[in-house]
Structures are given as structure tokens and as C-alpha cells.
Write a protein that holds these residues in place. Sequence first.
Motif, mmCIF file in Angstrom:
data_model
loop_
_atom_site.group_PDB
_atom_site.id
_atom_site.type_symbol
_atom_site.label_atom_id
_atom_site.label_comp_id
_atom_site.label_asym_id
_atom_site.label_seq_id
_atom_site.Cartn_x
_atom_site.Cartn_y
_atom_site.Cartn_z
ATOM 1 N N GLU A 66 0.829 -1.206 0.000
ATOM 2 C CA GLU A 66 0.000 0.000 0.000
ATOM 3 C C GLU A 66 0.866 1.260 0.000
ATOM 4 O O GLU A 66 0.583 2.225 -0.710
ATOM 5 C CB GLU A 66 -0.952 0.010 1.205
ATOM 6 C CG GLU A 66 -2.059 -1.023 1.115
ATOM 7 C CD GLU A 66 -1.573 -2.447 1.397
ATOM 8 O OE1 GLU A 66 -0.551 -2.635 2.104
ATOM 9 O OE2 GLU A 66 -2.198 -3.379 0.880
ATOM 10 N N GLU A 67 1.948 1.265 0.773
ATOM 11 C CA GLU A 67 2.849 2.408 0.806
ATOM 12 C C GLU A 67 3.548 2.568 -0.549
ATOM 13 O O GLU A 67 3.728 3.687 -1.043
ATOM 14 C CB GLU A 67 3.878 2.260 1.929
ATOM 15 C CG GLU A 67 4.735 3.488 2.118
ATOM 16 C CD GLU A 67 5.683 3.371 3.295
ATOM 17 O OE1 GLU A 67 5.920 4.405 3.945
ATOM 18 O OE2 GLU A 67 6.197 2.266 3.579
ATOM 19 N N ALA A 68 3.929 1.467 -1.176
ATOM 20 C CA ALA A 68 4.544 1.531 -2.507
ATOM 21 C C ALA A 68 3.548 2.072 -3.532
ATOM 22 O O ALA A 68 3.911 2.878 -4.398
ATOM 23 C CB ALA A 68 5.049 0.149 -2.918
ATOM 24 N N LEU A 69 2.279 1.658 -3.440
ATOM 25 C CA LEU A 69 1.247 2.177 -4.340
ATOM 26 C C LEU A 69 1.039 3.673 -4.131
ATOM 27 O O LEU A 69 0.879 4.424 -5.100
ATOM 28 C CB LEU A 69 -0.068 1.425 -4.128
ATOM 29 C CG LEU A 69 -0.143 0.040 -4.739
ATOM 30 C CD1 LEU A 69 -1.342 -0.728 -4.193
ATOM 31 C CD2 LEU A 69 -0.213 0.135 -6.247
ATOM 32 N N ASP A 70 1.052 4.117 -2.881
ATOM 33 C CA ASP A 70 0.919 5.549 -2.602
ATOM 34 C C ASP A 70 2.054 6.332 -3.244
ATOM 35 O O ASP A 70 1.846 7.413 -3.797
ATOM 36 C CB ASP A 70 0.884 5.811 -1.094
ATOM 37 C CG ASP A 70 -0.418 5.354 -0.442
ATOM 38 O OD1 ASP A 70 -1.412 5.147 -1.170
ATOM 39 O OD2 ASP A 70 -0.428 5.196 0.790
ATOM 40 N N THR A 71 3.264 5.794 -3.186
ATOM 41 C CA THR A 71 4.419 6.455 -3.799
ATOM 42 C C THR A 71 4.269 6.486 -5.314
ATOM 43 O O THR A 71 4.534 7.516 -5.949
ATOM 44 C CB THR A 71 5.721 5.745 -3.393
ATOM 45 O OG1 THR A 71 5.825 5.759 -1.966
ATOM 46 C CG2 THR A 71 6.931 6.438 -3.996
ATOM 47 N N ALA A 72 3.825 5.394 -5.909
ATOM 48 C CA ALA A 72 3.606 5.358 -7.359
ATOM 49 C C ALA A 72 2.542 6.384 -7.755
ATOM 50 O O ALA A 72 2.662 7.046 -8.791
ATOM 51 C CB ALA A 72 3.199 3.958 -7.807
ATOM 52 N N LYS A 73 1.516 6.551 -6.931
ATOM 53 C CA LYS A 73 0.482 7.554 -7.206
ATOM 54 C C LYS A 73 1.064 8.967 -7.157
ATOM 55 O O LYS A 73 0.679 9.824 -7.954
ATOM 56 C CB LYS A 73 -0.677 7.410 -6.218
ATOM 57 C CG LYS A 73 -1.513 6.161 -6.473
ATOM 58 C CD LYS A 73 -2.584 5.990 -5.410
ATOM 59 C CE LYS A 73 -3.343 4.688 -5.604
ATOM 60 N NZ LYS A 73 -4.331 4.450 -4.545
ATOM 61 N N GLU A 74 1.993 9.217 -6.228
ATOM 62 C CA GLU A 74 2.661 10.523 -6.176
ATOM 63 C C GLU A 74 3.455 10.768 -7.458
ATOM 64 O O GLU A 74 3.434 11.872 -8.014
ATOM 65 C CB GLU A 74 3.625 10.588 -4.991
ATOM 66 C CG GLU A 74 3.003 10.951 -3.677
ATOM 67 C CD GLU A 74 4.088 11.198 -2.636
ATOM 68 O OE1 GLU A 74 4.638 12.322 -2.608
ATOM 69 O OE2 GLU A 74 4.371 10.268 -1.865
ATOM 70 N N LEU A 75 4.176 9.750 -7.910
ATOM 71 C CA LEU A 75 4.946 9.882 -9.147
ATOM 72 C C LEU A 75 4.017 10.120 -10.340
ATOM 73 O O LEU A 75 4.310 10.942 -11.211
ATOM 74 C CB LEU A 75 5.795 8.632 -9.377
ATOM 75 C CG LEU A 75 6.937 8.426 -8.385
ATOM 76 C CD1 LEU A 75 7.505 7.028 -8.515
ATOM 77 C CD2 LEU A 75 8.012 9.476 -8.577
ATOM 78 N N ALA A 76 2.897 9.407 -10.373
ATOM 79 C CA ALA A 76 1.937 9.562 -11.471
ATOM 80 C C ALA A 76 1.357 10.975 -11.485
ATOM 81 O O ALA A 76 1.167 11.564 -12.558
ATOM 82 C CB ALA A 76 0.830 8.524 -11.351
ATOM 83 N N LYS A 77 1.074 11.521 -10.313
ATOM 84 C CA LYS A 77 0.536 12.880 -10.233
ATOM 85 C C LYS A 77 1.583 13.886 -10.701
ATOM 86 O O LYS A 77 1.263 14.860 -11.384
ATOM 87 C CB LYS A 77 0.116 13.205 -8.804
ATOM 88 C CG LYS A 77 -0.550 14.571 -8.674
ATOM 89 C CD LYS A 77 -0.826 14.921 -7.231
ATOM 90 C CE LYS A 77 -2.156 14.346 -6.818
ATOM 91 N NZ LYS A 77 -2.554 14.793 -5.464
ATOM 92 N N ALA A 78 2.843 13.649 -10.368
ATOM 93 C CA ALA A 78 3.925 14.552 -10.778
ATOM 94 C C ALA A 78 4.192 14.465 -12.272
ATOM 95 O O ALA A 78 4.724 15.400 -12.863
ATOM 96 C CB ALA A 78 5.199 14.224 -9.998
#
Length: 129
Positions: free
Chosen positions: A89-101
Motif C-alpha cells: 500500500e505504501e509503494a502504491l501511494d508512492t507510485a500515485k505521487e509519481l503519477a501525479k507529478a
Amino acid sequence: MLYAILCYNSEEAIGSWSKDYHDETMARLYAVNDKLARQGRLGPVARLLPTTAATTLRKGREEMVIDGPFAETKEQLLGFYVIDCASLEEALDTAKELAKANPGTGSYEIRPVAEFHPSQLPDEAKPAA
């Protein structure tokens, strides 16, 4: 646990960005990188050169080395992050941050990394002391 976040997108789409759009996108990605580094969670990060610089080793009856990626895909692997996360879940949250950026199309593959330590290697494969 370490997770690899593999970044995929169309090289054609990325290649069509203006210099300003590219620089703005990279600034947003650097902000995510800086945050992860401050948290002590950022491992290796790499942006890959275009697939025109790739070489492929094709497996089969006989091995064949071919110029280019020759993967059957519309998106190409453009780069990757290795991050330390407590959970998927934490890795997915980080991937979502990268996707937003990095707006637009593309995808992020999140995959746990198998860590190999010298103690897990056969004696003949261990690094010299």
C-alpha cells in the motif's frame, strides 16, 4: 521491503514534449525524489535512454542479439525507482505521487525486489573478500 516502481510510457509522447513542459515535469518528479530521500526511502533511480539505444538478447533454441528493444508493447520502460516501503500500500501511494507529478498516459508497475545477500550465494559466486 524494497519495491521497484517501473515507469512506462510512449517514447513518442515523451519526445513530443516542449522543453518547458519537460522541465516542469522533471521539477515535479525531483520534488517527489527529494521527499523520498529525506525519508531515507529512496534507492537507485534511473532514467533510461530511448529504445533506439537498446540491445535485446532473444532467448530460444539459439540465443540471438538484436539491436533495439523488440518488445511487443505500445509503451516502453522509461526508467525505474527502487524504494523502501513498509507495505505494498505504501509503494502504491508512492507510485500515485509519481503519477501525479508526471501527468498524461502511461503506467507504473510495482514489484517487490528479491534481495540477495552474499550469504545466499554459493561459495563459488561470492565476491572476493
